[in-house]
Design an enzyme around this catalytic site. Sequence first.
Site, PDB file in Angstrom:
ATOM      1  N   GLU A 118       0.828  -1.208   0.000  1.00 30.38           N
ATOM      2  CA  GLU A 118       0.000   0.000   0.000  1.00 30.38           C
ATOM      3  C   GLU A 118       0.859   1.253   0.000  1.00 30.38           C
ATOM      4  O   GLU A 118       0.530   2.252  -0.653  1.00 30.38           O
ATOM      5  CB  GLU A 118      -0.938  -0.039   1.202  1.00 30.38           C
ATOM      6  CG  GLU A 118      -1.984  -1.144   1.064  1.00 30.38           C
ATOM      7  CD  GLU A 118      -2.777  -1.398   2.326  1.00 30.38           C
ATOM      8  OE1 GLU A 118      -4.013  -1.482   2.228  1.00 30.38           O
ATOM      9  OE2 GLU A 118      -2.170  -1.499   3.414  1.00 30.38           O
ATOM     10  N   GLU A 139      -4.306  -9.858   4.144  1.00 30.84           N
ATOM     11  CA  GLU A 139      -5.206  -9.374   5.182  1.00 30.84           C
ATOM     12  C   GLU A 139      -6.470 -10.219   5.344  1.00 30.84           C
ATOM     13  O   GLU A 139      -6.895 -10.520   6.471  1.00 30.84           O
ATOM     14  CB  GLU A 139      -5.598  -7.907   4.893  1.00 30.84           C
ATOM     15  CG  GLU A 139      -4.465  -6.916   5.002  1.00 30.84           C
ATOM     16  CD  GLU A 139      -3.701  -6.691   3.711  1.00 30.84           C
ATOM     17  OE1 GLU A 139      -2.920  -5.743   3.632  1.00 30.84           O
ATOM     18  OE2 GLU A 139      -3.900  -7.494   2.763  1.00 30.84           O
TER      19      GLU A 139
END
Length: 271
Positions: A118, A139
């Site tokens: 990210e 995740e």
Amino acid sequence: MAYDDYRLIRITVDHGICRATLDNPPINLLDVPLLTEIGRLVREIAADEQVRVLVVDSADPEIFIAHADVGLILDLPADDLGLHEELSLFHATTELVATLPKPTIAVIEGVCRGGGCEFAMAFDMRYAALGATVLGHPEVAVGIIPGGGGTQRLPRLISRGRTLETILGGMDVDAATAEAWGYVDRALPPERLRRFVDRLAKRIASHSPMAIAAAKRAVDIALDPGVDMTTGLRIEDQLFRETLAQPVARQLLQAVIDSGAQTREFELGNR
């Protein structure tokens, strides 16, 4: 500007290029101290007229950023479920990188998962090492979703379907696949990676800062879903004329003509 008192980032500035090397052993965890230093660095670069390009890499040849700090995630309150008006620390930091008016380049070698991906996605350009770099979003496998911009930036890079494959499948993406998808801009052999990035950064830094900033703004306008083509063209025209108004631009254009440009011999000689 002196870039002092950084504990987790090694910083050098030379010929308009700021090279920031992440050094947060043992795994370059993206934790609050590192996020804080990154935010400070980007703000200082924004104010430093001597810096034209930011290049970020890792001191660890096997890990770019392992992931975001799981302890930081667990410290978030479990009963805070409403929509926040302000961005989180992670989002605010990556937005600082994404909106910096100077070009940013991420050199990704080794492991880069979760928050590391990210963070890298906030850069203008990303370059990875073939056979060494792996990108991934684990995740969902631990019951959450990417919370540092992954669900928002990744679809803009690689499409909805590939994003869902990456996030829902939780499988690593190798550098060659990442290049084919557009997750990274190029995947190069490790021995060529830094040479390529250095050459690119030097070339960019040699150009007019105003032209660099205007070009980046014009490209970002094209990606704004609220801006139609006609409006984008009008803004491009305005930015073009603003750069053309600079004396240095007219001098360079005249120098090109004086050197024989627009002749057949000149144009074919520059193939």
